[in-house]
Enzyme design. Structure first.
Site, PDB file in Angstrom:
ATOM      1  N   GLU A  91       4.595  -0.881   3.010  1.00 50.87           N
ATOM      2  CA  GLU A  91       3.888   0.012   3.936  1.00 50.87           C
ATOM      3  C   GLU A  91       2.491   0.301   3.377  1.00 50.87           C
ATOM      4  O   GLU A  91       1.542   0.488   4.095  1.00 50.87           O
ATOM      5  CB  GLU A  91       4.696   1.316   4.055  1.00 50.87           C
ATOM      6  CG  GLU A  91       4.233   2.257   5.131  1.00 50.87           C
ATOM      7  CD  GLU A  91       4.977   3.601   5.041  1.00 50.87           C
ATOM      8  OE1 GLU A  91       5.821   3.780   4.159  1.00 50.87           O
ATOM      9  OE2 GLU A  91       4.663   4.465   5.867  1.00 50.87           O
TER      10      GLU A  91
ATOM     11  N   ARG B  11      14.245   4.254  -7.875  1.00 49.64           N
ATOM     12  CA  ARG B  11      15.167   5.280  -7.370  1.00 49.64           C
ATOM     13  C   ARG B  11      16.479   4.675  -6.892  1.00 49.64           C
ATOM     14  O   ARG B  11      17.516   5.335  -6.895  1.00 49.64           O
ATOM     15  CB  ARG B  11      14.470   6.120  -6.296  1.00 49.64           C
ATOM     16  CG  ARG B  11      13.320   6.949  -6.869  1.00 49.64           C
ATOM     17  CD  ARG B  11      12.536   7.671  -5.794  1.00 49.64           C
ATOM     18  NE  ARG B  11      11.847   6.804  -4.878  1.00 49.64           N
ATOM     19  CZ  ARG B  11      10.635   6.289  -5.056  1.00 49.64           C
ATOM     20  NH1 ARG B  11       9.961   6.579  -6.147  1.00 49.64           N
ATOM     21  NH2 ARG B  11      10.094   5.489  -4.164  1.00 49.64           N
TER      22      ARG B  11
HETATM   23  P1  AMP Z   1       9.449  -1.186   2.608  1.00 47.40           P
HETATM   24  O1  AMP Z   1       9.517  -2.470   1.852  1.00 47.40           O
HETATM   25  O2  AMP Z   1       8.202  -1.101   3.440  1.00 47.40           O
HETATM   26  O3  AMP Z   1      10.696  -0.950   3.415  1.00 47.40           O
HETATM   27  O4  AMP Z   1       9.312  -0.023   1.544  1.00 47.40           O
HETATM   28  C1  AMP Z   1      10.427   0.477   0.899  1.00 47.40           C
HETATM   29  C2  AMP Z   1      10.173   0.739  -0.561  1.00 47.40           C
HETATM   30  O5  AMP Z   1       8.937   1.411  -0.768  1.00 47.40           O
HETATM   31  C3  AMP Z   1      11.235   1.625  -1.116  1.00 47.40           C
HETATM   32  O6  AMP Z   1      11.599   1.153  -2.413  1.00 47.40           O
HETATM   33  C4  AMP Z   1      10.625   3.014  -1.167  1.00 47.40           C
HETATM   34  O7  AMP Z   1      10.960   3.660  -2.366  1.00 47.40           O
HETATM   35  C5  AMP Z   1       9.127   2.784  -1.071  1.00 47.40           C
HETATM   36  N1  AMP Z   1       8.499   3.534   0.042  1.00 47.40           N
HETATM   37  C6  AMP Z   1       7.841   3.005   1.104  1.00 47.40           C
HETATM   38  N2  AMP Z   1       7.356   3.951   1.916  1.00 47.40           N
HETATM   39  C7  AMP Z   1       7.720   5.128   1.365  1.00 47.40           C
HETATM   40  C8  AMP Z   1       7.546   6.507   1.759  1.00 47.40           C
HETATM   41  N3  AMP Z   1       6.872   6.839   2.877  1.00 47.40           N
HETATM   42  N4  AMP Z   1       8.085   7.457   0.958  1.00 47.40           N
HETATM   43  C9  AMP Z   1       8.765   7.128  -0.175  1.00 47.40           C
HETATM   44  N5  AMP Z   1       8.968   5.858  -0.587  1.00 47.40           N
HETATM   45  C10 AMP Z   1       8.456   4.860   0.159  1.00 47.40           C
END
Ligand code: AMP
Length: 175
Positions: free
Chosen positions: A95, A58
């Site tokens: 996450e 995205r």
């Molecule tokens: P992080 O590395 O934990 O900051 O996760 C960010 C990446 O995971 C991004 O590329 C988001 O598209 C995806 N992502 C993580 N958690 C979510 C969520 N709750 N909703 C949508 N996308 C998420």
């Protein structure tokens, strides 16, 4: 612009307990899409940005708008195994799981200032991994832009020094 109204929320995706913020619904609404792109462009108009790194998938949508408008190179950070050339890679915790991102090594020009663009910051692990690849080749992180931030997952501990800019923040995993 009330972005919250146009962001689709999907409970328990991709795992139970995760509320998925689906920004693809923003692209269905031309006014919201224009607001996001215009605000992103305005935020960096006085900053030195030599190129953009956008994150699969995205992040590509906004990264291409920035690169096209500002006439700067666009580099793709892709999931492991997608890029055909010589890559540098970085693994990190999500996450909901773990992942590895890769960038064509030749694309990242040392000494230049790169803006990183993604759709959502959760733990900050993804953006920390991309920042680390940028710094490994001797380039600089000019900033981080994302539509959504989830500050309750403490992403600023990992990437706060890069002054991440978000357009909307959610403070719990609730619709
Ligand atoms: P992080 O590395 O934990 O900051 O996760 C960010 C990446 O995971 C991004 O590329 C988001 O598209 C995806 N992502 C993580 N958690 C979510 C969520 N709750 N909703 C949508 N996308 C998420």
């Amino acid at each position: 612009m009330d972005l919250d109204k146009v962001i689709r929320k999907v409970p328990d995706f991709p795992k139970p307990g995760i509320l998925f913020y689906d920004v693809t619904s923003i692209f269905l609404e031309p006014t919201a899409f224009k607001y996001v792109v215009d605000t992103m462009l305005e935020s960096y108009k006085d900053k030195q940005v030599d190129g953009v790194i956008s994150i699969e998938s995205r992040g590509f949508l906004l990264g291409s708008c920035f690169a096209y408008t500002n006439k700067v190179p666009l580099v793709l950070a892709r999931k492991k195994g997608k890029l055909p050339g010589k890559t540098i890679s970085q693994s990190y915790l999500l996450e909901y799981g773990s992942a590895t991102l890769e960038i064509h090594e030749a694309d990242l020009i040392p000494g230049k200032n790169w803006l990183i663009i993604d759709d959502l910051i959760a733990t900050g692990g993804t953006l920390e991994a991309v920042s680390s690849m940028i710094e490994t080749v001797g380039a600089n992180v000019a900033g981080i832009f994302s539509i959504i931030g989830l500050p309750f997952l403490n992403y600023k501990e990992k990437i706060g020094k890069y002054r991440p800019k978000t357009l909307i923040e959610y403070n719990s995993e609730e619709c």
